[in-house]
Design a protein around this motif. Structure first.
Motif, PDB file in Angstrom:
ATOM      1  N   GLY A  73       0.798  -1.222   0.000  1.00 43.43           N
ATOM      2  CA  GLY A  73       0.000   0.000   0.000  1.00 43.43           C
ATOM      3  C   GLY A  73       0.827   1.266   0.000  1.00 43.43           C
ATOM      4  N   ARG A  74       2.045   1.172  -0.535  1.00 47.96           N
ATOM      5  CA  ARG A  74       2.948   2.329  -0.525  1.00 47.96           C
ATOM      6  C   ARG A  74       3.317   2.721  -1.959  1.00 47.96           C
ATOM      7  N   THR A  75       3.595   3.991  -2.160  1.00 49.89           N
ATOM      8  CA  THR A  75       4.043   4.477  -3.467  1.00 49.89           C
ATOM      9  C   THR A  75       5.551   4.298  -3.569  1.00 49.89           C
ATOM     10  N   PRO A  76       6.046   3.689  -4.648  1.00 47.75           N
ATOM     11  CA  PRO A  76       7.508   3.548  -4.784  1.00 47.75           C
ATOM     12  C   PRO A  76       8.184   4.915  -4.774  1.00 47.75           C
ATOM     13  N   PRO A  77       9.413   4.993  -4.282  1.00 48.46           N
ATOM     14  CA  PRO A  77      10.121   6.286  -4.291  1.00 48.46           C
ATOM     15  C   PRO A  77      10.378   6.741  -5.726  1.00 48.46           C
ATOM     16  N   PRO A  78      10.535   8.043  -5.947  1.00 50.01           N
ATOM     17  CA  PRO A  78      10.802   8.540  -7.301  1.00 50.01           C
ATOM     18  C   PRO A  78      12.056   7.892  -7.892  1.00 50.01           C
ATOM     19  N   ALA A  79      12.021   7.644  -9.191  1.00 47.61           N
ATOM     20  CA  ALA A  79      13.174   7.016  -9.863  1.00 47.61           C
ATOM     21  C   ALA A  79      14.441   7.847  -9.677  1.00 47.61           C
ATOM     22  N   ALA A  80      14.288   9.166  -9.568  1.00 48.03           N
ATOM     23  CA  ALA A  80      15.457  10.045  -9.410  1.00 48.03           C
ATOM     24  C   ALA A  80      16.179   9.803  -8.088  1.00 48.03           C
ATOM     25  N   HIS A  81      15.505   9.195  -7.109  1.00 51.81           N
ATOM     26  CA  HIS A  81      16.118   8.942  -5.800  1.00 51.81           C
ATOM     27  C   HIS A  81      16.844   7.591  -5.737  1.00 51.81           C
ATOM     28  N   GLU A  82      16.870   6.879  -6.852  1.00 48.07           N
ATOM     29  CA  GLU A  82      17.400   5.501  -6.864  1.00 48.07           C
ATOM     30  C   GLU A  82      18.804   5.371  -6.258  1.00 48.07           C
ATOM     31  N   PRO A  83      19.769   6.256  -6.559  1.00 51.04           N
ATOM     32  CA  PRO A  83      21.111   6.080  -5.956  1.00 51.04           C
ATOM     33  C   PRO A  83      21.092   6.094  -4.429  1.00 51.04           C
ATOM     34  N   PHE A  84      20.252   6.962  -3.840  1.00 49.40           N
ATOM     35  CA  PHE A  84      20.146   7.014  -2.373  1.00 49.40           C
ATOM     36  C   PHE A  84      19.567   5.709  -1.836  1.00 49.40           C
ATOM     37  N   HIS A  85      18.512   5.219  -2.477  1.00 50.77           N
ATOM     38  CA  HIS A  85      17.852   4.011  -1.971  1.00 50.77           C
ATOM     39  C   HIS A  85      18.704   2.762  -2.200  1.00 50.77           C
TER      40      HIS A  85
END
Length: 405
Positions: A73-85
């Protein structure tokens, strides 16, 4: 459950950050769990609950080992944040079993008690040098001149990072840690992503150099760590090194500076410590309890739980309030009093359960060395200017602490 708009919790208010403890006491008095709409989290303020929930396997730092974002039930993080995640998702802090178990076992083979003990003379030497410089200058900013350089230098020494490169580390760490605040801004996120990219690229080069020519440092030991046919991947090594820097100095810096600010406000306690340095070990623990450097630790609810009759369903997030737990009168006698000789002190500042701080023994060595040197060599140290708090609540610390001798 307290679920109104009047929940006494204002993590973006400068006055709340400067002294959250009266409001946290009110939270405890109102009940064991509180819905906080601005972050859509359940706040948990009591020591018994925080301590139990840190160990509860129905909660997790991540949910991705069991569910997709959509299933949870969660929205995936923005693709632009991928390096942080990518960086965070492969580190011990944000993993659950079985990956957490496997990586912690391998990291522990490299980061042994013997390794930590061997660093003690290095820590003492660095602390002595920094304090000597402060004394020669007749004072300065305790944060920038002593508290910050020491743990960064220790971690850099441990990882084998060349001296000219070490000034890069603290800015990278500060930018990455900005994302752990509540509802970070787009600008904060952009800085965290950029720092994640740059720090990862730097460590990838360092790991390649150590593969070609191993040394006596922790990076070489992480490369060599081997268990039941398993090794750390390159990304796991990078994430481990970043976590060691971020977690390995943020708490130490803030415990040192917040601790001295506390001591200056309790002159009779400071005088007792100056008169009897054998109080140092209990004093360090009490300063961590009294003004907790990490105020809040988040956990996802993987299976429905109940707290004091309130159902907290799967998919929700808990904010475990460490600072509140450490001032809970149900667990600590006279919790709002500073007692540097306090013996019964089960504070939760290093966490508990499988995510208990791996670097706690090193942090204690660093704190004992810094406080010990300052007590010995700067016996007349006093406050030179009223300090200001940084904006963040989760990782809570001062902008600076000006002192004079």
């Amino acid at each position: 459950m307290d679920a109104g708009d009047d929940v006494p919790f204002e993590p973006w208010s400068p006055s709340f950050v400067a002294d959250p403890y009266p409001a946290l006491a009110e939270l405890r008095a109102r009940g064991r769990v509180h819905w906080f709409e601005p972050t859509r989290q359940f706040l948990v303020p009591h020591h018994a609950d925080v301590s139990a929930l840190l160990r509860d396997r129905r909660l997790g730092r991540t949910y991705l080992h069991r569910y997709t974002h959509e299933e949870f039930g969660r929205t995936p993080p923005p693709a632009a944040h991928e390096p942080f995640h990518t960086l965070g998702d492969n580190g011990l802090l944000d993993l659950e079993a079985p990956d957490h178990t496997r990586i912690r076992r391998l990291v522990t083979k490299a980061f042994t008690p013997r390794t930590v003990q061997a660093l003690e003379p290095v820590v003492q030497r660095l602390a002595a040098g920094l304090v000597a410089d402060l004394r020669k200058a007749g004072g300065g900013d305790l944060l920038a001149d002593v508290a910050e350089p020491l743990p960064v230098a220790v971690i850099a020494e441990m990882l084998g990072i060349p001296v000219p490169d070490r000034p890069l580390l603290r800015p990278w760490s500060a930018d990455i840690c900005g994302m752990y605040e509540l509802n970070p801004s787009q600008e904060t996120a952009a800085r965290a992503v950029q720092a994640s990219v740059e720090f990862s690229a730097y460590l990838r080069e360092l790991i390649a150099a150590r593969r070609a020519e191993p040394g006596e440092d922790l990076v070489s030991a992480l490369i060599a760590a081997y268990d039941e046919g398993d090794r750390l991947s390159e990304q796991e090594m990078i994430s481990t090194c970043v976590l060691l820097l971020n977690a390995g100095h943020e708490a130490t810096v803030n415990t040192t500076v917040n601790g001295w600010w506390t001591l200056f406000r309790y002159p009779e306690q400071l005088a007792a410590l100056r008169a009897d340095h054998s109080l140092l070990s209990t004093a360090v623990e009490e300063l961590m309890r009294y003004d907790t450097p990490l105020q809040l630790f988040e956990r996802w609810v993987l299976d429905d739980i109940e707290i004091d009759g309130t159902l907290v369903p799967r998919g929700c997030e808990l904010a475990l309030l460490f600072g509140s737990a450490n001032r809970d009168g149900a667990r600590f006698d006279h919790p709002d009093e500073l007692d540097l000789a306090r013996q019964d002190n089960p504070h939760v500042s290093f966490g508990a359960g499988i995510h208990y701080c791996l670097g706690a023994p090193l942090a204690r060595i660093e704190l004992a060395a810094t406080f010990g040197e300052l007590l010995r060599e700067c016996a007349t140290m006093r406050l030179a200017a009223e300090p200001r708090w940084k904006g963040g609540f989760v990782i809570r610390g001062l902008e600076e602490l000006r002192v004079e001798l």
